[in-house]
Design a protein around this motif. Structure first.
Motif, PDB file in Angstrom:
ATOM      1  N   VAL A 155      -2.199   6.213  10.832  1.00 26.02           N
ATOM      2  CA  VAL A 155      -3.310   6.146   9.877  1.00 26.02           C
ATOM      3  C   VAL A 155      -4.018   4.806   9.989  1.00 26.02           C
ATOM      4  O   VAL A 155      -5.261   4.731  10.053  1.00 26.02           O
ATOM      5  CB  VAL A 155      -2.801   6.369   8.437  1.00 26.02           C
ATOM      6  CG1 VAL A 155      -3.909   6.055   7.434  1.00 26.02           C
ATOM      7  CG2 VAL A 155      -2.311   7.800   8.256  1.00 26.02           C
ATOM      8  N   PHE A 156      -3.240   3.728  10.043  1.00 20.66           N
ATOM      9  CA  PHE A 156      -3.838   2.396  10.124  1.00 20.66           C
ATOM     10  C   PHE A 156      -4.642   2.231  11.411  1.00 20.66           C
ATOM     11  O   PHE A 156      -5.770   1.737  11.392  1.00 20.66           O
ATOM     12  CB  PHE A 156      -2.750   1.321  10.041  1.00 20.66           C
ATOM     13  CG  PHE A 156      -3.302  -0.067  10.018  1.00 20.66           C
ATOM     14  CD1 PHE A 156      -3.693  -0.660   8.830  1.00 20.66           C
ATOM     15  CD2 PHE A 156      -3.470  -0.791  11.202  1.00 20.66           C
ATOM     16  CE1 PHE A 156      -4.235  -1.937   8.812  1.00 20.66           C
ATOM     17  CE2 PHE A 156      -4.009  -2.059  11.185  1.00 20.66           C
ATOM     18  CZ  PHE A 156      -4.387  -2.639   9.984  1.00 20.66           C
ATOM     19  N   VAL A 157      -4.071   2.628  12.529  1.00 20.43           N
ATOM     20  CA  VAL A 157      -4.750   2.458  13.818  1.00 20.43           C
ATOM     21  C   VAL A 157      -6.033   3.280  13.870  1.00 20.43           C
ATOM     22  O   VAL A 157      -7.086   2.786  14.303  1.00 20.43           O
ATOM     23  CB  VAL A 157      -3.807   2.839  14.973  1.00 20.43           C
ATOM     24  CG1 VAL A 157      -4.578   2.895  16.291  1.00 20.43           C
ATOM     25  CG2 VAL A 157      -2.671   1.839  15.075  1.00 20.43           C
ATOM     26  N   LEU A 164     -12.195   5.600  12.589  1.00 20.77           N
ATOM     27  CA  LEU A 164     -12.402   6.976  12.141  1.00 20.77           C
ATOM     28  C   LEU A 164     -12.562   7.011  10.628  1.00 20.77           C
ATOM     29  O   LEU A 164     -12.024   6.168   9.909  1.00 20.77           O
ATOM     30  CB  LEU A 164     -11.210   7.861  12.544  1.00 20.77           C
ATOM     31  CG  LEU A 164     -11.296   8.519  13.932  1.00 20.77           C
ATOM     32  CD1 LEU A 164     -11.279   7.469  15.027  1.00 20.77           C
ATOM     33  CD2 LEU A 164     -10.137   9.507  14.109  1.00 20.77           C
ATOM     34  N   SER A 165     -13.296   7.988  10.154  1.00 11.35           N
ATOM     35  CA  SER A 165     -13.450   8.168   8.715  1.00 11.35           C
ATOM     36  C   SER A 165     -12.177   8.763   8.134  1.00 11.35           C
ATOM     37  O   SER A 165     -11.282   9.214   8.875  1.00 11.35           O
ATOM     38  CB  SER A 165     -14.626   9.111   8.430  1.00 11.35           C
ATOM     39  OG  SER A 165     -14.314  10.422   8.876  1.00 11.35           O
ATOM     40  N   VAL A 166     -12.102   8.799   6.797  1.00 11.78           N
ATOM     41  CA  VAL A 166     -10.958   9.412   6.131  1.00 11.78           C
ATOM     42  C   VAL A 166     -10.852  10.881   6.549  1.00 11.78           C
ATOM     43  O   VAL A 166      -9.762  11.384   6.861  1.00 11.78           O
ATOM     44  CB  VAL A 166     -11.091   9.291   4.598  1.00 11.78           C
ATOM     45  CG1 VAL A 166     -10.031  10.142   3.889  1.00 11.78           C
ATOM     46  CG2 VAL A 166     -10.996   7.842   4.162  1.00 11.78           C
ATOM     47  N   GLN A 174      -3.770  16.055  10.635  1.00 14.20           N
ATOM     48  CA  GLN A 174      -3.445  17.276   9.896  1.00 14.20           C
ATOM     49  C   GLN A 174      -2.699  16.973   8.604  1.00 14.20           C
ATOM     50  O   GLN A 174      -1.648  17.552   8.307  1.00 14.20           O
ATOM     51  CB  GLN A 174      -2.621  18.228  10.773  1.00 14.20           C
ATOM     52  CG  GLN A 174      -3.385  18.818  11.951  1.00 14.20           C
ATOM     53  CD  GLN A 174      -4.509  19.770  11.499  1.00 14.20           C
ATOM     54  OE1 GLN A 174      -4.245  20.873  11.039  1.00 14.20           O
ATOM     55  NE2 GLN A 174      -5.751  19.319  11.638  1.00 14.20           N
ATOM     56  N   ILE A 175      -3.278  16.048   7.852  1.00 15.81           N
ATOM     57  CA  ILE A 175      -2.722  15.702   6.543  1.00 15.81           C
ATOM     58  C   ILE A 175      -3.884  15.644   5.555  1.00 15.81           C
ATOM     59  O   ILE A 175      -5.047  15.488   5.947  1.00 15.81           O
ATOM     60  CB  ILE A 175      -1.980  14.342   6.564  1.00 15.81           C
ATOM     61  CG1 ILE A 175      -2.909  13.218   7.077  1.00 15.81           C
ATOM     62  CG2 ILE A 175      -0.700  14.428   7.399  1.00 15.81           C
ATOM     63  CD1 ILE A 175      -2.263  11.834   7.073  1.00 15.81           C
ATOM     64  N   VAL A 180      -4.133  10.232   3.542  1.00 14.24           N
ATOM     65  CA  VAL A 180      -4.700   9.197   4.422  1.00 14.24           C
ATOM     66  C   VAL A 180      -4.985   7.936   3.619  1.00 14.24           C
ATOM     67  O   VAL A 180      -4.621   6.817   4.018  1.00 14.24           O
ATOM     68  CB  VAL A 180      -5.987   9.700   5.104  1.00 14.24           C
ATOM     69  CG1 VAL A 180      -6.692   8.550   5.828  1.00 14.24           C
ATOM     70  CG2 VAL A 180      -5.679  10.826   6.067  1.00 14.24           C
ATOM     71  N   LYS A 181      -5.622   8.095   2.478  1.00 15.30           N
ATOM     72  CA  LYS A 181      -5.974   6.940   1.647  1.00 15.30           C
ATOM     73  C   LYS A 181      -4.728   6.197   1.170  1.00 15.30           C
ATOM     74  O   LYS A 181      -4.677   4.960   1.193  1.00 15.30           O
ATOM     75  CB  LYS A 181      -6.811   7.397   0.454  1.00 15.30           C
ATOM     76  CG  LYS A 181      -8.170   7.967   0.818  1.00 15.30           C
ATOM     77  CD  LYS A 181      -8.893   8.480  -0.420  1.00 15.30           C
ATOM     78  CE  LYS A 181     -10.227   9.129  -0.071  1.00 15.30           C
ATOM     79  NZ  LYS A 181     -10.906   9.679  -1.271  1.00 15.30           N
TER      80      LYS A 181
END
Length: 234
Positions: A155-157, A164-166, A174-175, A180-181
């Motif tokens: 997620v961080f990378v 990339l956007s959220v 696929q989450i 993600v946030k």
């Protein structure tokens, strides 16, 4: 430091100030040698430009040396000089911002000014000091990111490095978007906790101002100070 009488290093701030006021070159070299790096870093932190920072330091020294008779020792000489260079740098910054604002308001196209600002920005981003800073921070970040838990690292990378956007990150992994946030927030917190002490250590070694740079600045200040006419008391 070359050219300094040994006993001058033992002088108090008040004694050094009085000697500088009498234009004693040994005292000037002691004071500048002790303070060049601190004053340069203080000026750079405001101006973010090496040449501007050096000029701010020189101007601050000349202003301070002309007023050395008024130094009473309420604070250390280093603290007194630092306040002066900070004010000098802030004034330079305000002047530059004022000039740019006037140019924008009047819609004036000044080619020379534009070229100067572009060159300054280029120097700020390509200077050896900036490259050292970027290299050290990059290494620290790489190690810290590698140490993130597997659940947080992608997620961080994707978000912070790949941009990339959220929504895109959620789609790739696929989450849910909220996941993600949450993972991004937690990874940032973990990195901050890990990096804070290391970054502070790294920063202490960045933007050095010693050796030839220090000596050159001292000689410029000394030459201007000794060449300036003495100011008579009012």
């Amino acid at each position: 430091m070359a050219g300094i009488a040994p006993d001058y290093e033992q002088r108090s701030d008040i004694e050094l100030a009085r000697l500088v006021a009498r234009r004693d070159p040994h005292a000037v070299r002691v004071v500048t040698g002790r303070n060049n790096q601190r004053l340069y870093r203080a000026a750079w932190s405001i101006l973010r430009n090496r040449a501007e920072a050096e000029e701010a330091v020189q101007d601050a020294y000349l202003k301070a040396f002309a007023a050395m008779d008024g130094f009473a020792g309420a604070s250390s000489l280093s603290t007194w000089l630092t306040r002066i260079v900070v004010n000098q740098a802030l004034e330079r910054k305000r002047t530059a911002e004022r000039r740019e604002r006037l140019l924008r308001e009047r819609s004036v196209t000044d080619i020379a000014d534009h070229r100067e600002r572009v060159m300054a920005a280029s120097e700020a981003t390509q200077s050896p000091e900036a490259e050292v800073m970027r290299g050290q921070i990059a290494k620290l970040l790489e190690r810290a990111i590698a140490n993130l838990p597997e659940i947080f690292r992608p997620v961080f990378v994707l978000r912070e490095i790949e941009g990339l956007s959220v929504e895109e990150t959620a789609d790739v992994l696929q989450i849910p978007k909220e996941t993600v946030k949450t993972r991004l927030l937690r990874s940032r917190r973990r990195l901050q906790r890990e990096l804070d002490p290391e970054l502070r250590d790294a920063l202490r070694g960045t933007f050095p101002f010693a050796g030839r740079d220090c000596d050159t600045l001292t000689e410029h200040v000394l030459g201007k100070f000794l060449a300036a006419p003495r100011q008579r008391p009012a």
